[in-house]
Design a protein around this motif. Structure first.
Motif, PDB file in Angstrom:
ATOM      1  N   SER A  86      86.293  74.133 -19.208  1.00 30.96           N
ATOM      2  CA  SER A  86      86.446  75.586 -19.233  1.00 30.96           C
ATOM      3  C   SER A  86      87.231  76.072 -20.447  1.00 30.96           C
ATOM      4  O   SER A  86      86.968  77.145 -20.987  1.00 30.96           O
ATOM      5  CB  SER A  86      87.131  76.058 -17.952  1.00 30.96           C
ATOM      6  N   SER A  87      88.196  75.257 -20.896  1.00 27.65           N
ATOM      7  CA  SER A  87      89.026  75.677 -22.029  1.00 27.65           C
ATOM      8  C   SER A  87      88.751  74.885 -23.301  1.00 27.65           C
ATOM      9  O   SER A  87      88.981  75.368 -24.401  1.00 27.65           O
ATOM     10  CB  SER A  87      90.507  75.540 -21.653  1.00 27.65           C
ATOM     11  N   SER A  88      88.257  73.650 -23.155  1.00 23.86           N
ATOM     12  CA  SER A  88      88.056  72.799 -24.331  1.00 23.86           C
ATOM     13  C   SER A  88      86.696  73.010 -24.997  1.00 23.86           C
ATOM     14  O   SER A  88      86.562  72.831 -26.207  1.00 23.86           O
ATOM     15  CB  SER A  88      88.210  71.326 -23.943  1.00 23.86           C
ATOM     16  N   LEU A  89      85.678  73.366 -24.232  1.00 25.21           N
ATOM     17  CA  LEU A  89      84.341  73.556 -24.797  1.00 25.21           C
ATOM     18  C   LEU A  89      84.284  74.872 -25.561  1.00 25.21           C
ATOM     19  O   LEU A  89      84.474  75.954 -24.986  1.00 25.21           O
ATOM     20  CB  LEU A  89      83.295  73.532 -23.678  1.00 25.21           C
ATOM     21  N   ILE A  90      84.006  74.776 -26.859  1.00 22.01           N
ATOM     22  CA  ILE A  90      84.022  75.992 -27.670  1.00 22.01           C
ATOM     23  C   ILE A  90      82.644  76.355 -28.212  1.00 22.01           C
ATOM     24  O   ILE A  90      82.459  77.475 -28.689  1.00 22.01           O
ATOM     25  CB  ILE A  90      85.012  75.860 -28.847  1.00 22.01           C
ATOM     26  N   ALA A  91      81.678  75.422 -28.171  1.00 21.51           N
ATOM     27  CA  ALA A  91      80.346  75.764 -28.675  1.00 21.51           C
ATOM     28  C   ALA A  91      79.312  74.783 -28.154  1.00 21.51           C
ATOM     29  O   ALA A  91      79.635  73.639 -27.808  1.00 21.51           O
ATOM     30  CB  ALA A  91      80.332  75.766 -30.203  1.00 21.51           C
ATOM     31  N   GLN A  92      78.059  75.246 -28.070  1.00 19.39           N
ATOM     32  CA  GLN A  92      76.937  74.365 -27.697  1.00 19.39           C
ATOM     33  C   GLN A  92      75.729  74.723 -28.553  1.00 19.39           C
ATOM     34  O   GLN A  92      75.408  75.899 -28.734  1.00 19.39           O
ATOM     35  CB  GLN A  92      76.584  74.518 -26.211  1.00 19.39           C
ATOM     36  N   PHE A  93      75.067  73.675 -29.083  1.00 21.37           N
ATOM     37  CA  PHE A  93      73.874  73.868 -29.906  1.00 21.37           C
ATOM     38  C   PHE A  93      72.726  73.095 -29.259  1.00 21.37           C
ATOM     39  O   PHE A  93      72.826  71.889 -29.061  1.00 21.37           O
ATOM     40  CB  PHE A  93      74.114  73.353 -31.335  1.00 21.37           C
ATOM     41  N   ASP A  94      71.661  73.822 -28.939  1.00 26.63           N
ATOM     42  CA  ASP A  94      70.527  73.196 -28.264  1.00 26.63           C
ATOM     43  C   ASP A  94      69.481  72.712 -29.248  1.00 26.63           C
ATOM     44  O   ASP A  94      69.212  73.369 -30.262  1.00 26.63           O
ATOM     45  CB  ASP A  94      69.897  74.196 -27.291  1.00 26.63           C
ATOM     46  N   HIS A  95      68.880  71.554 -28.952  1.00 22.79           N
ATOM     47  CA  HIS A  95      67.832  70.956 -29.778  1.00 22.79           C
ATOM     48  C   HIS A  95      66.566  70.780 -28.948  1.00 22.79           C
ATOM     49  O   HIS A  95      66.563  71.007 -27.732  1.00 22.79           O
ATOM     50  CB  HIS A  95      68.298  69.598 -30.324  1.00 22.79           C
ATOM     51  N   ASP A  96      65.502  70.345 -29.591  1.00 23.87           N
ATOM     52  CA  ASP A  96      64.229  70.154 -28.898  1.00 23.87           C
ATOM     53  C   ASP A  96      64.003  68.708 -28.479  1.00 23.87           C
ATOM     54  O   ASP A  96      62.966  68.384 -27.916  1.00 23.87           O
ATOM     55  CB  ASP A  96      63.063  70.599 -29.798  1.00 23.87           C
ATOM     56  N   ALA A  97      64.953  67.824 -28.796  1.00 21.14           N
ATOM     57  CA  ALA A  97      64.795  66.406 -28.452  1.00 21.14           C
ATOM     58  C   ALA A  97      66.180  65.787 -28.273  1.00 21.14           C
ATOM     59  O   ALA A  97      67.207  66.428 -28.514  1.00 21.14           O
ATOM     60  CB  ALA A  97      64.009  65.674 -29.538  1.00 21.14           C
ATOM     61  N   HIS A  98      66.183  64.516 -27.844  1.00 29.58           N
ATOM     62  CA  HIS A  98      67.453  63.805 -27.646  1.00 29.58           C
ATOM     63  C   HIS A  98      68.258  63.768 -28.939  1.00 29.58           C
ATOM     64  O   HIS A  98      67.704  63.622 -30.025  1.00 29.58           O
ATOM     65  CB  HIS A  98      67.184  62.359 -27.204  1.00 29.58           C
ATOM     66  N   ILE A  99      69.574  63.873 -28.792  1.00 27.80           N
ATOM     67  CA  ILE A  99      70.458  63.756 -29.954  1.00 27.80           C
ATOM     68  C   ILE A  99      70.728  62.272 -30.189  1.00 27.80           C
ATOM     69  O   ILE A  99      71.166  61.563 -29.284  1.00 27.80           O
ATOM     70  CB  ILE A  99      71.783  64.507 -29.717  1.00 27.80           C
ATOM     71  N   SER A 100      70.477  61.792 -31.392  1.00 31.67           N
ATOM     72  CA  SER A 100      70.642  60.369 -31.682  1.00 31.67           C
ATOM     73  C   SER A 100      71.781  60.087 -32.652  1.00 31.67           C
ATOM     74  O   SER A 100      72.287  58.974 -32.710  1.00 31.67           O
ATOM     75  CB  SER A 100      69.340  59.791 -32.249  1.00 31.67           C
ATOM     76  N   CYS A 101      72.205  61.086 -33.461  1.00 32.22           N
ATOM     77  CA  CYS A 101      73.228  60.819 -34.476  1.00 32.22           C
ATOM     78  C   CYS A 101      73.974  62.111 -34.803  1.00 32.22           C
ATOM     79  O   CYS A 101      73.388  63.202 -34.792  1.00 32.22           O
ATOM     80  CB  CYS A 101      72.554  60.258 -35.727  1.00 32.22           C
ATOM     81  N   LEU A 102      75.265  61.985 -35.086  1.00 32.07           N
ATOM     82  CA  LEU A 102      76.103  63.134 -35.429  1.00 32.07           C
ATOM     83  C   LEU A 102      76.966  62.823 -36.638  1.00 32.07           C
ATOM     84  O   LEU A 102      77.353  61.673 -36.855  1.00 32.07           O
ATOM     85  CB  LEU A 102      77.041  63.484 -34.263  1.00 32.07           C
ATOM     86  N   SER A 103      77.308  63.852 -37.410  1.00 33.05           N
ATOM     87  CA  SER A 103      78.259  63.704 -38.503  1.00 33.05           C
ATOM     88  C   SER A 103      78.978  65.039 -38.693  1.00 33.05           C
ATOM     89  O   SER A 103      78.368  66.106 -38.536  1.00 33.05           O
ATOM     90  CB  SER A 103      77.546  63.299 -39.800  1.00 33.05           C
ATOM     91  N   VAL A 104      80.270  64.996 -38.980  1.00 29.99           N
ATOM     92  CA  VAL A 104      81.072  66.208 -39.192  1.00 29.99           C
ATOM     93  C   VAL A 104      81.616  66.195 -40.611  1.00 29.99           C
ATOM     94  O   VAL A 104      82.196  65.192 -41.060  1.00 29.99           O
ATOM     95  CB  VAL A 104      82.243  66.274 -38.185  1.00 29.99           C
ATOM     96  N   VAL A 148      80.722  71.122 -28.896  1.00 35.88           N
ATOM     97  CA  VAL A 148      81.934  71.034 -29.723  1.00 35.88           C
ATOM     98  C   VAL A 148      83.141  71.279 -28.831  1.00 35.88           C
ATOM     99  O   VAL A 148      83.188  72.262 -28.082  1.00 35.88           O
ATOM    100  CB  VAL A 148      81.897  72.064 -30.871  1.00 35.88           C
ATOM    101  N   TRP A 149      84.128  70.359 -28.935  1.00 36.46           N
ATOM    102  CA  TRP A 149      85.303  70.411 -28.082  1.00 36.46           C
ATOM    103  C   TRP A 149      86.573  70.482 -28.947  1.00 36.46           C
ATOM    104  O   TRP A 149      86.608  69.949 -30.048  1.00 36.46           O
ATOM    105  CB  TRP A 149      85.401  69.159 -27.194  1.00 36.46           C
ATOM    106  N   GLN A 150      87.619  71.094 -28.404  1.00 31.65           N
ATOM    107  CA  GLN A 150      88.904  71.130 -29.105  1.00 31.65           C
ATOM    108  C   GLN A 150      90.023  70.731 -28.156  1.00 31.65           C
ATOM    109  O   GLN A 150      89.833  70.674 -26.942  1.00 31.65           O
ATOM    110  CB  GLN A 150      89.178  72.548 -29.640  1.00 31.65           C
ATOM    111  N   GLY A 151      91.201  70.439 -28.749  1.00 27.39           N
ATOM    112  CA  GLY A 151      92.364  70.103 -27.933  1.00 27.39           C
ATOM    113  C   GLY A 151      92.488  68.647 -27.587  1.00 27.39           C
ATOM    114  O   GLY A 151      93.345  68.255 -26.806  1.00 27.39           O
TER     115      GLY A 151
END
Length: 761
Positions: free
Chosen positions: A741-759, A728-731
């Motif tokens: 260093s300043s834009s990255l605000i979070a990271q979520f690890d999974h057990d497989a490749h990420i194929s799709c996202l929705s917010v 997750v990035w901001q700015g």
């Protein structure tokens, strides 16, 4: 003619050129007083079946002395030998016949001088003792029967080449890692030129053993390679054809290796290099693109020929195209009239029912293996029959320095069509040049002004006579191309594909379709490696090469028909029912062709009105967005390109390469002027549409960025990757530079490749 007149096409097909020596040619009756006046300076070229003297004076002919015509090759022992050169550095060649080529620097049939003659060559720098044993060894080979001669020459070639290794001084980068080195040959029509092949971590090199090429070493950057095809060359699985970017230094290279194992090792070695990224040309996908109008008939036939081992580099397996028009007498060609077209459901030999009946009668009287057609639809002689005006030097090479009889040449398109319809031994199809609008019909014009002789009626052979409906070569090819792309041909072309590349090519289906050729034409009909008798094997090779070969079979089931006049997608009916089974079929089709590189622009999803088909990418489209108050369609694809299409102007307004790898996703920023793009090279790219330039790029993940999503309320960017993480990035909304260093605000690890996202909010 070119300034450097000597080429491998002046030799026999596949003859090997070893090396040359600076030399003076002078006559036998010379004396020490007129030696300076009578001598000719030039290069003496040692080849596997001949000696060639290439004089520096362009007006004088090249002299080729076939080794089989030589009576004696020795060090000269004439009276003036030591007076002309103290070391007696003269080679004497006594022959029964020699050939004069390119006299006056004019391309014309060669002159065969059938008389005994002695040639004396004074070597300027090399010594007789260094080159004479090699020439004499080749001379001994020339006295053997053809098969044994080829075997002995192969042994000589092998011995010479094993003493040579690749010169690493030609490497572009001293830090390149050598992956593989082997022997191989560069293949061009009628020419096999051996050399060393070197694969490194960044380039592929070919270093010829001789100096006949325009370069000492050919170099191909691995990132420039787009297609690699394993080929059958001279009936053996030893060929490898490499296609590169159109803007690279080398766009095409066809190699032949010693064995299938060595070919496969080079092929796998190329595939294993991280910088090699090949185009997606899977057969199913290409067929689907053709079915749905993304790929033209012309391009699809070129693709099928390539898949069936047909290549422009090998005249024995040259691409084959169909005759599609049968009207060559009308003043105007009517492409709306079905009578103008040839029946593509039948082979060329079955179009004339009367001739077919006679061929069947002859076939019934034969002893097995039976065949209908004693001639083929594609062979080296047929290819050059059509191309003799464009490549006259190929014909001279194939036919031992002679053109065909004027009455048997390609003089008239209507006459050739009449002949293939009626002659009992003429069943040839045509070549791609008949439909190549970029070539503008240049193969129909005697551009070099060559004297091809006079026909029986006294007319001089010049340009090819065209049908009345063609105003010239360019118009002729344009109308044939229009015919090839017509709905009539599109609806019937799959039948011809079945005959040439598909299930009607062999077996019982071929017999039903009257599509039977001599058994040696078919792939796998004979295992040459199992034939140990050299003469028998040589005879079979010559017969197969001259007669023609069936393309490799690539379909075993009936080929699908092309879709013509596909209706637009329809919404569901007022009662909520789907718009018939066609909707279901098209939905399934859409799922299968999700990556086809063309999409339509829709006016309104309530009516689904297609306002502009947009041909975008060479490879799969991965993401689409609408920008600029719905005035622009932006797309990215696996071809590394960002493209922008103006809806109001109905044209493409921008095409930009942003990465060396595929682009996976794109998002329009709130300012409606900026894009955020994900790439397979692990980077997230910020691109300004207003100024048309990349603003920033940052390594967003440890593996390919696979998808992006934007949260309007929180003004955050979310990225997914093949490294199994979501970040997750901001700015980003302010268009600032991306700083992990300043834009990255979070990271979520999974057990497989990420194929799709929705917010969500």
């Amino acid at each position: 003619m070119e300034k450097d007149r000597f080429s491998l096409l002046l030799l026999e097909p596949a003859e090997i050129y070893f090396e040359d020596f600076s030399a003076f040619l002078f006559p036998l009756d010379v004396n020490k007083h007129d030696f300076e006046k009578k001598k000719q300076i030039g290069r003496l070229k040692m080849c596997s079946k001949s000696i060639v003297f290439d004089p520096k004076d362009m007006e004088k002919p090249l002299i080729k002395i076939p080794l089989k015509e030589c009576m004696k090759i020795s060090q000269w022992d004439g009276e003036l030998a030591t007076k002309i050169t103290p070391k007696n550095n003269v080679v004497a060649v006594d022959c029964k016949q020699y050939v004069e080529m390119l006299a006056g620097n004019v391309l014309a049939p060669y002159s065969f001088v059938a008389e005994k003659h002695s040639f004396l060559f004074l070597l300027n720098y090399a010594h007789v003792a260094d080159c004479l044993p090699q020439i004499c060894q080749l001379h001994r080979a020339a006295t053997l029967p053809a098969a044994e001669q080829n075997s002995m020459i192969a042994a000589i070639v092998y011995s010479r080449q094993n003493r040579v290794s690749f010169d690493t001084l030609w490497l572009e980068d001293l830090y390149e890692k050598v992956i593989l080195e082997t022997q191989g040959s560069k293949i061009t029509p009628l020419v096999v030129n051996p050399g060393r092949i070197l694969l490194t971590s960044s380039r592929l090199y070919f270093q010829p053993y001789n100096n006949v090429e325009s370069y000492p070493v050919l170099k191909i950057r691995l990132p420039d390679i787009k297609r690699i095809v394993q080929r059958r060359f001279l009936l053996r699985q030893v060929g490898l054809e490499i296609y590169c970017e159109s803007n690279s230094q080398v766009t095409h290279l066809y190699l032949s290796l010693k064995s299938e194992a060595e070919r496969d090792a080079l092929y796998q070695g190329l595939l294993d290099q991280p910088s090699v990224h090949l185009e997606n040309t899977e057969q199913e996908m290409m067929t689907l693109q053709w079915q749905n109008g993304v790929l033209s008939n012309y391009d699809y036939l070129l693709y099928l020929n390539s898949m069936a081992d047909r290549t422009f580099s090998d005249l024995t397996q040259y691409p084959v195209f169909p005759w599609v028009i049968q009207d060559y007498s009308s003043l105007k060609l009517n492409l709306d009239d079905s009578k103008s077209y040839r029946d593509l459901s039948k082979p060329i030999g079955a179009l004339n029912e009367v001739r077919l009946a006679r061929l069947k009668e002859r076939c019934e009287e034969m002893s097995p293996p039976k065949f209908l057609y004693g001639s083929h639809y594609s062979a080296p002689g047929f290819v050059l029959f059509y191309l003799v005006r464009k490549y006259p030097h190929y014909m001279l090479c194939l036919q031992n320095g002679r053109f065909d009889h004027p009455d048997r040449m390609f003089n008239s398109v209507p006459d050739v069509w009449k002949n293939v319809m009626t002659n009992m031994s003429d069943f040839k199809e045509v070549i791609p040049a008949f439909y190549d609008t970029e070539g503008v019909g240049d193969f129909l014009v005697n551009t070099y002004g060559i004297n091809f002789g006079y026909r029986h009626d006294g007319t001089k052979n010049g340009d090819v006579q065209l049908p009345p409906w063609a105003t010239g070569p360019q118009d002729f090819v344009k109308k044939l191309r229009d015919a090839l792309e017509s709905d009539h041909v599109s609806n019937m072309l799959h039948h011809w594909i079945d005959l040439i590349f598909g299930y009607k090519q062999t077996g019982s289906e071929a017999k039903k379709a009257d599509n039977l050729f001599y058994y040696l034409c078919y792939e796998g009909a004979v295992d040459l490696d199992s034939i140990h008798d050299l003469n028998q094997r040589h005879a079979l090779e010559v017969q197969i090469m001259e007669f023609g070969q069936i393309p490799k079979q690539i379909f075993t089931l009936p080929h699908p028909q092309r879709r013509t006049g596909i209706p637009a997608l329809m919404p569901t009916g007022g009662d909520g029912s789907a718009a018939s089974s066609e909707m279901d079929e098209r939905s399934t089709l859409q799922e299968r062709v999700h990556s086809v590189s063309c999409f339509p622009v829709w006016h309104s999803f309530s009516t689904l009105k297609n306002i502009a088909p947009f041909q975008t990418h060479k490879e799969a489209v991965t993401a689409v967005a609408v920008a600029g108050n719905k005035q622009f369609v932006v797309s990215v694809g696996q071809d590394s390109l960002l493209k922008m299409y103006s809806i109001s102007e109905k044209r493409q307004v921008r095409s930009v390469t942003l990465s060396s790898m595929a682009l996976s996703s794109c998002i329009i920023m709130p300012d409606d002027k900026s894009l955020i793009i994900g790439s397979w090279d692990n980077n997230i790219i910020l691109y300004n549409m207003e100024f048309g330039r990349e603003m920033d790029s940052v390594r967003g993940h440890e593996d390919a960025v696979s998808c992006l999503a934007w949260g309007n309320k929180n003004q955050i960017l979310v990225s997914g990757s093949w490294d199994c993480s979501v970040r997750v990035w901001q700015g980003m909304a302010e268009g600032r530079r991306i700083k992990p260093s300043s834009s990255l605000i979070a990271q979520f690890d999974h057990d497989a490749h990420i194929s799709c996202l929705s917010v969500t909010r």
